[in-house]
Design a protein around this motif. Structure first.
Motif, mmCIF file in Angstrom:
data_model
loop_
_atom_site.group_PDB
_atom_site.id
_atom_site.type_symbol
_atom_site.label_atom_id
_atom_site.label_comp_id
_atom_site.label_asym_id
_atom_site.label_seq_id
_atom_site.Cartn_x
_atom_site.Cartn_y
_atom_site.Cartn_z
ATOM 1 N N GLY A 92 -11.143 3.008 -1.281
ATOM 2 C CA GLY A 92 -11.846 2.413 -2.421
ATOM 3 C C GLY A 92 -11.936 0.906 -2.248
ATOM 4 O O GLY A 92 -11.035 0.271 -1.689
ATOM 5 N N TYR A 93 -13.041 0.309 -2.735
ATOM 6 C CA TYR A 93 -13.306 -1.114 -2.478
ATOM 7 C C TYR A 93 -12.213 -2.023 -3.030
ATOM 8 O O TYR A 93 -11.808 -3.008 -2.406
ATOM 9 N N SER A 94 -11.718 -1.707 -4.190
ATOM 10 C CA SER A 94 -10.776 -2.615 -4.847
ATOM 11 C C SER A 94 -9.473 -2.773 -4.080
ATOM 12 O O SER A 94 -8.781 -3.787 -4.214
ATOM 13 N N HIS A 95 -9.141 -1.785 -3.255
ATOM 14 C CA HIS A 95 -7.861 -1.827 -2.554
ATOM 15 C C HIS A 95 -7.874 -2.777 -1.351
ATOM 16 O O HIS A 95 -6.822 -3.009 -0.742
ATOM 17 N N THR A 110 0.834 -1.222 0.000
ATOM 18 C CA THR A 110 0.000 0.000 0.000
ATOM 19 C C THR A 110 0.859 1.260 0.000
ATOM 20 O O THR A 110 0.482 2.276 -0.592
ATOM 21 N N GLU A 168 2.037 1.852 -3.494
ATOM 22 C CA GLU A 168 0.942 2.302 -4.358
ATOM 23 C C GLU A 168 0.605 3.777 -4.150
ATOM 24 O O GLU A 168 -0.236 4.332 -4.850
ATOM 25 N N VAL A 199 -8.814 -5.868 -1.729
ATOM 26 C CA VAL A 199 -8.576 -7.199 -2.294
ATOM 27 C C VAL A 199 -7.243 -7.750 -1.803
ATOM 28 O O VAL A 199 -7.115 -8.941 -1.489
ATOM 29 N N HIS A 235 -0.605 5.382 -1.330
ATOM 30 C CA HIS A 235 -1.783 5.707 -0.515
ATOM 31 C C HIS A 235 -1.424 6.703 0.592
ATOM 32 O O HIS A 235 -0.264 6.794 1.030
#
Length: 821
Positions: A789-792, A712, A715, A794, A717
């Motif tokens: 966000g939802y995808s993060h 993370t 990425e 996963v 964040h």
């Protein structure tokens, strides 16, 4: 003559005088429990963190942390009350039983329900439940040392000066009937105001081990916490923030769940055992049950039903015959045996004779009883003489076959034939009485002067409990030897042992045991499975010899003289129904139904309790490793974003506590629990293998969470997003860690499908709370999260799933390789 009071009168007196019990320590109130909670290190850490947030002006997070104190007090109070109720129920079960007459019928009731004017029936070995006055006595002697300190027993009579009995004293010889006069606080013992709550058990081995472990954690926590504060202050330059990190580290390291889990497991374990008709008097027995290697059991009433029935007979005319095959041929011998028996009796053989006579329609007696010769040590036979209507007399005799045959007139050939019958019946496992009769013209003065004619032999059996053969088979599969101990003839004992399913490994008699040296007994006891003609004092030598051989011994007993053996055994098991109070007081467990199968059920449950407690403790150790790692990381690497704040650790604890004390405790037993060998008693609860497994699990979970953390970061964040994604991976990893640790022989899918409702509810609540924290803006802000966000998320789920797969594959490997859990 003494019919006692009625049931309704007893209820009225119980309302009037209260229960026959001494005052107990008062239950703790909320204030007292709150005071105890305030002494706990975790409470002090929460106060410190909450106060610091208030100083920093973060009133919302400070208020939440401080409010968790009320939640912790509420949970503690609930657990205390639940434990107290379980212990109160067990205390009621453990109160001495009293035999009283109510409505003209003998009934056994809890000692606490005895009321003034109850008619008490007291036998040798009974603890007297209330102050009382003797009505009828047969050579009764009382040990009053509890009150007077005088070790010599006192003979009691029915005269006014020496008829008083006192609650708590002990009948050491004889029997008597007495009338209760004072109960509870009004009794002499009540005036001394002793309390059961003043009797404390000494710490068990597990408690000692736990104390040492917590002390080590506390010292390590203090050192690490100070180190974190110093390093964080030097690297970040903000003392309050460094102090918060140090306190968070201390909260992460401190395993305050250990004592809670142990208390809950022991209390609920004792409650579960009581549901299996086994009362736990000492918590150490729960630890030891799973380690038992030898189970020494009395035969009568434990392996058998303690219910004599007439099974066979042998007469000069018919020879040995089963009663079921030819009941009519037994008419004469049953009739004579009934005349020789007392009408109102509790003797099991007399009761069996009367039951058989009743089923055959025979009259209870033939004439008026004019003389009775009691059984004596010199002559093991009893005779009753009846006057007949024609002025003559008839004598009926029964007793030990050898004694009865000695009173009869017969040839050497006949004697040899009768002894052959006796041997045949004894080898079949029967207890045998000789029966004789005589028609005489006058009342004799001595039994030996009556010229008896031999009627025959009457054979009795105490049927094997139907569940015992399977229970013994379960013991043998579990690596537990079963030794049967009885006062019966060796041939009888061996026959019964065979019916019960014990291997044929020979018999040792009491006389042979006395003749052996300690070394000879230690060698012989390694293989023998039956002891016959055993006196209570022999049991202590049996226990010592087994323990000297390295065995973990469970021993049953019911009499006063059994107490030393019960105390010496690793697990003393007293009989709850036919046992004396002295035996119960010396025991670790009390068998409420006197059933051997209940002992085996207790061993099975003891293994389950120990397994589940070990799994819970291992989980606690494993989950603290990633918490510690995540709390320490930012202190030593100041450029990394802060991960775990005190509120996050509190959230974790709210999942960990109920999981450990409820979910693991209610988990079912492992597969093959009764096919593995007993645990070695010197095996440490926190053994090297368990600790290593926990550390490896914790490190793998930490590695997974750190991997998500650094992914993370790369990425790009924000800190709040990093914290939210990483915390989610930690919670999901924790949930999967719980699922995989609930069983060491079954997959997590099997665990979920076996409906451990406590686990399912707790996990759903945990997921629900995590969802609320992530998606409710106010809670998200409180936890210093940002929604990425939802995808993060996963990556969090994938990381936790990979970790679960590794755990499950390792479990599968261990199970297939047969590695002991």
């Amino acid at each position: 003559m003494y019919n006692g009071i009625t049931g309704k009168e007893a209820e009225v007196r119980l309302q009037q005088y209260g229960y026959n019990e001494l005052p107990s320590a008062k239950p703790k109130n909320v204030t007292q429990i709150a005071a105890e909670v305030m002494k706990e290190p975790m409470f002090l850490l929460l106060i410190g963190c909450g106060s610091l947030y208030m100083i920093l002006g973060d009133y919302r997070e400070g208020a939440v942390l401080l409010s968790t104190i009320l939640l912790i007090i509420s949970i503690t109070f609930y657990q205390y009350r639940k434990t107290e109720k379980a212990l109160d129920a067990l205390k009621q079960l453990s109160s001495p039983r009293a035999l009283v007459k109510r409505d003209g019928v003998e009934v056994r009731i809890p000692g606490r329900e005895v009321v003034p004017d109850d008619v008490l029936i007291l036998n040798e070995g009974d603890r007297i439940p209330a102050d009382a006055v003797i009505l009828v006595t047969t050579h009764v002697q009382i040990d009053e040392s509890l009150l007077t300190g005088e070790s010599m027993p006192v003979a009691k009579h029915t005269d006014d000066d020496n008829a008083q009995l006192y609650a708590g004293t002990l009948v050491v010889q004889g029997r008597c009937i007495a009338r209760a006069t004072k109960t509870g606080l009004q009794s002499q013992l009540g005036k001394i105001a002793t309390s059961l709550d003043a009797l404390k058990d000494s710490p068990t081995r597990l408690q000692g081990e736990m104390k040492v472990l917590i002390r080590k954690f506390a010292i390590a926590g203090a050192l690490i916490s100070v180190t974190v504060i110093v390093v964080a202050y030097l690297t970040r330059g903000h003392f309050i923030q460094a102090l918060l990190q140090g306190l968070a580290s201390a909260m992460a390291i401190l395993p305050e769940e250990f004592p809670v889990v142990m208390t809950v497991f022991f209390a609920l374990g004792a409650w579960r055992l009581s549901k299996k008709n086994v009362l736990t008097r000492k918590s150490s027995a729960i630890e030891t049950l799973g380690a038992a290697t030898v189970l020494c059991s009395d035969k009568t009433g434990t392996i058998t039903q303690n219910k004599m029935v007439v099974a066979a007979f042998a007469t000069p005319q018919y020879g040995p015959v089963l009663i079921a095959d030819s009941a009519e041929a037994a008419t004469e011998i049953i009739s004579v045996a009934q005349m020789a028996s007392v009408q109102e009796t509790i003797d099991p053989m007399d009761m069996a004779i009367h039951a058989m006579a009743g089923s055959m329609g025979l009259p209870p007696q033939m004439g008026k009883l004019v003389k009775e010769f009691s059984l004596s040590k010199e002559l093991l036979a009893m005779t009753r003489v009846y006057a007949r209507s024609d002025g003559s007399y008839i004598a009926a005799c029964k007793g030990a076959p050898e004694a009865v045959l000695g009173l009869c007139q017969h040839s050497e050939t006949d004697l040899a034939k009768y002894m052959q019958y006796l041997g045949h019946l004894a080898q079949s496992g029967y207890r045998v009485l000789g029966v004789a009769t005589a028609h005489i013209s006058h009342v004799p003065q001595q039994q030996s002067t009556i010229g008896f004619s031999f009627v025959g032999l009457l054979a009795f059996e105490d049927p094997i409990r139907p569940e015992v053969p399977q229970a013994i088979s379960d013991c043998l599969k579990a690596g537990i030897r079963v030794i049967m101990i009885t006062g019966d003839h060796p041939a009888t004992a061996q026959a019964i042992a065979g019916k019960a399913g014990l291997p044929d490994s020979g018999v040792v008699t009491g006389a042979e045991l006395v003749a052996m040296t300690d070394e000879e007994l230690k060698a012989r006891i390694r293989t023998v499975g039956v002891f016959a003609r055993i006196a209570p004092d022999h049991k202590l030598r049996i226990v010592k010899a087994l323990k000297d051989n390295g065995d973990i011994v469970a021993m049953t007993g019911d009499g006063v003289n059994d107490a030393p053996a019960l105390k010496a055994a690793d697990i003393g098991i007293a009989m709850g129904f036919k046992g004396t109070d002295v035996a119960r007081e010396a025991s670790s467990l009390v068998l409420l139904d006197d059933n051997f199968a209940s002992i085996v059920g207790a061993v099975r449950l003891g293994r389950r309790i120990f397994d589940n407690m070990q799994k819970a403790m291992s989980y606690i150790l494993a989950i603290h490793i990633p918490i510690i790692g995540l709390a320490l990381l930012p202190a030593f690497f100041p450029k990394l974003p802060l991960l775990l704040l005190p509120l996050h650790i509190v959230f974790m604890e709210l999942i960990i506590d109920p999981v450990c004390s409820v979910a693991f405790e209610s988990e079912q037993e492992e597969r093959g629990i009764m096919t593995r060998s007993p645990r070695a008693l010197n095996e440490r609860f926190f053994g090297g293998r368990n600790v290593l497994r926990s550390i490896l699990q914790g490190l793998l979970l930490l590695t997974m969470v750190l991997a998500v953390y650094f992914i993370t970061i790369t990425e790009g964040h924000l800190d709040g997003e990093i914290r939210a994604i990483t915390f989610t991976s930690l919670i999901l990893g924790n949930i999967f860690l719980i699922l995989t640790n609930l069983s060491r022989t079954r997959s997590f899918i099997a665990v979920l499908t076996e409906r451990n409702y406590a686990t399912i509810i707790i996990l759903f609540v945990a997921i629900g709370l995590l969802t609320a924290v992530l998606f409710v803006p106010q809670l998200r802000a409180l936890f210093s999260f940002r929604f990425p966000g939802y995808s993060h998320f996963v990556v969090s789920l994938a990381g936790a799933a990979c970790m679960l797969a590794v755990f499950e594959l390792a479990k599968l490997y261990r199970v297939r390789r047969g590695v002991r859990i």
